[in-house]
Motif scaffolding. Structure first.
Motif, PDB file in Angstrom:
ATOM      1  N   ALA A 262      -2.962  -8.679   2.753  1.00 54.64           N
ATOM      2  CA  ALA A 262      -3.016  -8.759   4.219  1.00 54.64           C
ATOM      3  C   ALA A 262      -2.104  -7.713   4.857  1.00 54.64           C
ATOM      4  N   GLN A 263      -0.904  -7.507   4.305  1.00 55.48           N
ATOM      5  CA  GLN A 263       0.011  -6.500   4.842  1.00 55.48           C
ATOM      6  C   GLN A 263      -0.578  -5.099   4.695  1.00 55.48           C
ATOM      7  N   ILE A 264      -1.123  -4.822   3.526  1.00 53.23           N
ATOM      8  CA  ILE A 264      -1.706  -3.499   3.275  1.00 53.23           C
ATOM      9  C   ILE A 264      -2.894  -3.257   4.196  1.00 53.23           C
ATOM     10  N   ALA A 265      -3.745  -4.262   4.346  1.00 56.01           N
ATOM     11  CA  ALA A 265      -4.906  -4.138   5.238  1.00 56.01           C
ATOM     12  C   ALA A 265      -4.446  -3.878   6.670  1.00 56.01           C
TER      13      ALA A 265
ATOM     14  N   GLY B 215     -11.400 -11.099  -0.505  1.00 55.46           N
ATOM     15  CA  GLY B 215     -10.735 -11.758  -1.623  1.00 55.46           C
ATOM     16  C   GLY B 215      -9.491 -12.473  -1.123  1.00 55.46           C
ATOM     17  N   ASN B 216      -8.450 -12.473  -1.928  1.00 54.87           N
ATOM     18  CA  ASN B 216      -7.225 -13.202  -1.635  1.00 54.87           C
ATOM     19  C   ASN B 216      -6.276 -12.388  -0.754  1.00 54.87           C
ATOM     20  N   PRO B 217      -6.086 -12.769   0.519  1.00 57.99           N
ATOM     21  CA  PRO B 217      -5.187 -12.017   1.395  1.00 57.99           C
ATOM     22  C   PRO B 217      -3.720 -12.136   0.984  1.00 57.99           C
ATOM     23  N   ASN B 218      -3.392 -13.129   0.157  1.00 59.92           N
ATOM     24  CA  ASN B 218      -2.014 -13.324  -0.288  1.00 59.92           C
ATOM     25  C   ASN B 218      -1.719 -12.674  -1.632  1.00 59.92           C
TER      26      ASN B 218
ATOM     27  N   THR C  10     -10.737  -8.195  -8.852  1.00 68.31           N
ATOM     28  CA  THR C  10      -9.738  -7.588  -7.979  1.00 68.31           C
ATOM     29  C   THR C  10     -10.010  -7.929  -6.516  1.00 68.31           C
ATOM     30  N   THR C  11      -8.947  -8.084  -5.724  1.00 65.67           N
ATOM     31  CA  THR C  11      -9.088  -8.253  -4.272  1.00 65.67           C
ATOM     32  C   THR C  11      -9.353  -6.874  -3.685  1.00 65.67           C
TER      33      THR C  11
ATOM     34  N   THR D 296      -3.292  -3.125 -13.980  1.00 67.21           N
ATOM     35  CA  THR D 296      -2.731  -4.339 -14.568  1.00 67.21           C
ATOM     36  C   THR D 296      -2.379  -5.304 -13.448  1.00 67.21           C
ATOM     37  N   GLU D 297      -2.091  -6.539 -13.814  1.00 64.75           N
ATOM     38  CA  GLU D 297      -1.721  -7.533 -12.818  1.00 64.75           C
ATOM     39  C   GLU D 297      -0.502  -7.042 -12.040  1.00 64.75           C
ATOM     40  N   GLY D 298      -0.575  -7.161 -10.725  1.00 72.26           N
ATOM     41  CA  GLY D 298       0.517  -6.713  -9.867  1.00 72.26           C
ATOM     42  C   GLY D 298       0.388  -5.276  -9.415  1.00 72.26           C
ATOM     43  N   SER D 299      -0.714  -4.605  -9.800  1.00 67.77           N
ATOM     44  CA  SER D 299      -0.860  -3.202  -9.405  1.00 67.77           C
ATOM     45  C   SER D 299      -1.899  -3.016  -8.313  1.00 67.77           C
ATOM     46  N   LEU D 300      -1.712  -1.925  -7.579  1.00 67.43           N
ATOM     47  CA  LEU D 300      -2.629  -1.502  -6.519  1.00 67.43           C
ATOM     48  C   LEU D 300      -3.289  -0.219  -6.978  1.00 67.43           C
TER      49      LEU D 300
END
Length: 110
Positions: A6-9, A18-21, A72-73, A34-38
């Motif tokens: 949500a912050q990035i958007a 997908g998941n905004p959180n 992925t979100t 990997t998990e936790g990556s953008l």
């Protein structure tokens, strides 16, 4: 430093699918996500990786519509490449504006 989808958007004026959180704290190539990556998808030759990436959040163009299930979100924007660059600039500005004492801090008695 962690950011939510949500912050990035909000920074990119994009739409979360997908998941905004969902939270990220590092960057990756889409094929190495990997998990936790953008990550981001701007070049169509990498489209197959969107279905196997483990990246938590992927920035994509508004025109992207998945043909198969993805984990992925997504953050949909006008231009994924330009938006990823904008986000890097934003991150560097925030990082440079940091002030205060970083924790944990250790001061020698001498």
């Amino acid at each position: 430093m962690k950011f939510t989808a949500a912050q990035i958007a909000g920074i990119l004026e994009g739409e979360v699918v997908g998941n905004p959180n969902a939270e990220v704290f590092k960057l990756s190539k889409i094929e190495e996500g990997t998990e936790g990556s953008l990550t981001f998808l701007a070049n169509p030759k990498y489209i197959n990786y969107i279905y196997s990436t483990k990246a938590t959040i992927t920035i994509v163009n508004n025109s992207f519509e998945p043909e198969n299930e993805i984990s992925t979100t997504l953050i949909k924007v006008d231009d994924a490449y330009q938006s990823f660059s904008k986000l890097l600039e934003y991150y560097n500005q925030v990082k440079l504006m940091k002030s205060g004492i970083e924790q944990p801090s250790v001061i020698s008695e001498g």
